[in-house]
Design an enzyme around this catalytic site. Structure first.
Site: not given
Length: 282
Positions: A15, A19-20, A160, A185
């Site tokens: 990914g 973003g991150i 998370s 999620y």
């Protein structure tokens, strides 16, 4: 303390096109690491590497684009084969790719709830398949710790704090009976956090803080920059940062994860479930 040079390290960041993940790839490359930049398609990965060269002045020779759509496990398998062939020694795998669960219950072509597959199952499969490139098995790891040197391969799962709100629905992991996007999620993040305690690889999980990324809406608050969040990920990629298998970090602080993430029984049960759902047999 100045950041250590990572020029001898090879790191795969999933990914990594936004973003991150993108910021993690940038910061690692700026410190000299060879970075495998994962995107959903080859075009996405190439665009990200081009951007790193153009905007951050990274040497193109340090970057290698790799592609797999995580909603298709066969693509994850194919990418793992290519990575092992091209990079037989991998120092770090950053399992960062993630999606917010959609409003409606959605299954992938593999038959898995989409957030569970993209956020956890694809990373589980990738980690298992990259184990030969990553590992120093546990006995050698203990020996390396005794000698005080870094044993090499480590996995950093970008998780998370929402994992604390989750439970794994063992009888209905696909959440076909009762679906909530937040619960789906959170389940995927708990699974990723539990997976860090799998003894097969040295792994940690980290909550990088609420960052200004596509997932911010899940937290319903303002966030710090993706670069700030990425710095917490990069710190754990550095061999100068000592880690303990299964540890969980909230930004730069090691804290206790949800209780389930430290239970041997849960780790084994999750591994068995993931093997079934990915078709991977250990």
């Amino acid at each position: 303390m100045s950041a250590s040079d990572l020029s001898s390290r090879t790191v795969l960041v999933t990914g990594a096109t936004s973003g991150i993940g993108f910021e993690t790839a940038r910061q690692l490359a700026e410190r000299g690491a060879t970075v495998l930049v994962h995107g959903r398609t080859a075009e996405d990965a190439q665009a990200a590497t081009d951007k790193l060269v153009a905007t951050a002045g990274i040497d193109a020779g340090q970057l290698c684009g790799v592609a797999a759509d995580f909603t298709r496990l066969e693509e994850v398998e194919a990418m793992a084969r290519r990575v092992v062939a091209g990079h037989p020694h991998l120092d770090v795998l950053v399992n960062n790719a993630g999606i917010a669960a959609p409003e409606r219950h959605t299954l992938t072509a593999d038959g898995n709830e989409i957030a569970l597959q993209v956020n956890f199952l694809a990373h589980y499969l990738l980690t298992c398949l990259l184990e030969p490139a990553l590992t120093m098995g546990s006995p050698l790891l203990e020996r390396s710790r005794e000698l005080g040197d870094d044993p090499g391969g480590r996995v950093v799962n970008v998780s998370s704090s929402l994992h604390r709100t989750a439970s794994i629905q063992w009888s209905d992991p696909q959440r076909a009976r009762r679906y909530s996007r937040l619960a789906a999620y959170a389940q995927s993040q708990l699974a990723l956090t539990v997976f860090a305690a799998d003894p097969r690889v040295t792994a940690v999980s980290v909550h990088p803080g609420a960052c200004e990324t596509d997932l911010l809406s899940l937290y319903a608050m303002s966030g710090v920059s993706a670069a700030e969040g990425a710095a917490h990920v990069v710190r754990l990629c550095d061999p100068a940062t000592e880690i303990v298998n299964g540890a969980y970090y909230d930004r730069d602080q090691r804290v206790e994860p949800a209780q389930a993430a430290t239970e041997d029984r849960t780790v084994k049960r999750l591994s068995k479930l993931a093997d079934q759902l990915t078709g991977h047999h250990t």
